[in-house]
Design an enzyme around this catalytic site. Sequence first.
Site, PDB file in Angstrom:
ATOM      1  N   GLY A   4       0.793  -1.219   0.000  1.00 21.36           N
ATOM      2  CA  GLY A   4       0.000   0.000   0.000  1.00 21.36           C
ATOM      3  C   GLY A   4       0.830   1.275   0.000  1.00 21.36           C
ATOM      4  O   GLY A   4       0.322   2.340   0.353  1.00 21.36           O
ATOM      5  N   LYS A   5       2.088   1.183  -0.396  1.00 23.37           N
ATOM      6  CA  LYS A   5       2.960   2.358  -0.380  1.00 23.37           C
ATOM      7  C   LYS A   5       2.445   3.453  -1.302  1.00 23.37           C
ATOM      8  O   LYS A   5       2.375   4.624  -0.917  1.00 23.37           O
ATOM      9  CB  LYS A   5       4.393   1.987  -0.792  1.00 23.37           C
ATOM     10  N   GLU A  73       8.308   4.787  -5.823  1.00 27.44           N
ATOM     11  CA  GLU A  73       9.273   3.754  -6.241  1.00 27.44           C
ATOM     12  C   GLU A  73      10.700   4.308  -6.193  1.00 27.44           C
ATOM     13  O   GLU A  73      11.475   4.196  -7.149  1.00 27.44           O
ATOM     14  CB  GLU A  73       8.935   3.238  -7.650  1.00 27.44           C
ATOM     15  N   GLN A  75      13.341   3.376  -4.894  1.00 27.92           N
ATOM     16  CA  GLN A  75      14.488   2.481  -5.046  1.00 27.92           C
ATOM     17  C   GLN A  75      15.067   2.526  -6.451  1.00 27.92           C
ATOM     18  O   GLN A  75      16.237   2.210  -6.657  1.00 27.92           O
ATOM     19  CB  GLN A  75      14.106   1.042  -4.670  1.00 27.92           C
ATOM     20  N   CYS A 129       1.469 -11.903   3.514  1.00 28.00           N
ATOM     21  CA  CYS A 129       2.168 -13.065   2.954  1.00 28.00           C
ATOM     22  C   CYS A 129       1.203 -13.895   2.103  1.00 28.00           C
ATOM     23  O   CYS A 129       0.118 -14.259   2.571  1.00 28.00           O
ATOM     24  CB  CYS A 129       2.767 -13.921   4.064  1.00 28.00           C
ATOM     25  N   CYS A 132       0.870 -17.582   3.945  1.00 27.60           N
ATOM     26  CA  CYS A 132       0.221 -17.841   5.236  1.00 27.60           C
ATOM     27  C   CYS A 132      -0.668 -16.701   5.735  1.00 27.60           C
ATOM     28  O   CYS A 132      -1.403 -16.878   6.706  1.00 27.60           O
ATOM     29  CB  CYS A 132       1.280 -18.146   6.298  1.00 27.60           C
TER      30      CYS A 132
HETATM   31 ZN   LIG Z   1       4.163 -16.516   5.433  1.00 29.97          ZN
END
Ligand SMILES: [Zn+2]
Length: 186
Positions: A4-5, A73, A75, A129, A132
């Site tokens: 969400g940057k 962005e 970077q 993630c 998970c």
């Molecule tokens: Zn994970």
Amino acid sequence: MFAGKTTELVRRVDRARIAGCEVLVVSHALDDRHGPGRIASHTGLAVASRAVTRAAEIPGHLQPGTVLVAVDEAQFLGPELVDVVTGLADDGLDVVVAGLTVTFDGRPFEPLPSLMALAESVTRLTAVCTVCGRDAAYHVRLEGAVAGGDALTTVAGYVGGAETYQARCRAHRTVTGQSSTSGTKL
Ligand SMILES: [Zn+2]
């Protein structure tokens, strides 16, 4: 990535403009996923931007009365951005920078670590993630997605979306089939 940057960056740009402030929005010229001169979030928020190839070009795009500079962005703009941002802040401008803090192989991704050290305020956003569902501070490049060669942290090697990268937590920050990187634990 997927944290969400850009959504947060666009939100701050919108707020400043609602307040009547002149805002300079900056993107990297080679990051044209959303069309030239445009940044957009994964959720569809978008705003026009000035596309640059080097951080040193940013001051040249300032308009009279600019009070906020927003860089997406970051970077992609490299270590040169640190001095440029410092100069703008020293001149009294507010500067908001969004970008990746770690590379796909879990290493610090300059210039964000340096900018975070020098900033008055840091907002650390995490994604979810894809394995998970826990908070994801890392991301991985999917196997076979990009022929990046040795340019793994360049714009060309990094421009990509959900088809190329996935957000991962610490436990799942390796690509299936590849050995775990042995980098410094953060
Ligand atoms: Zn994970």
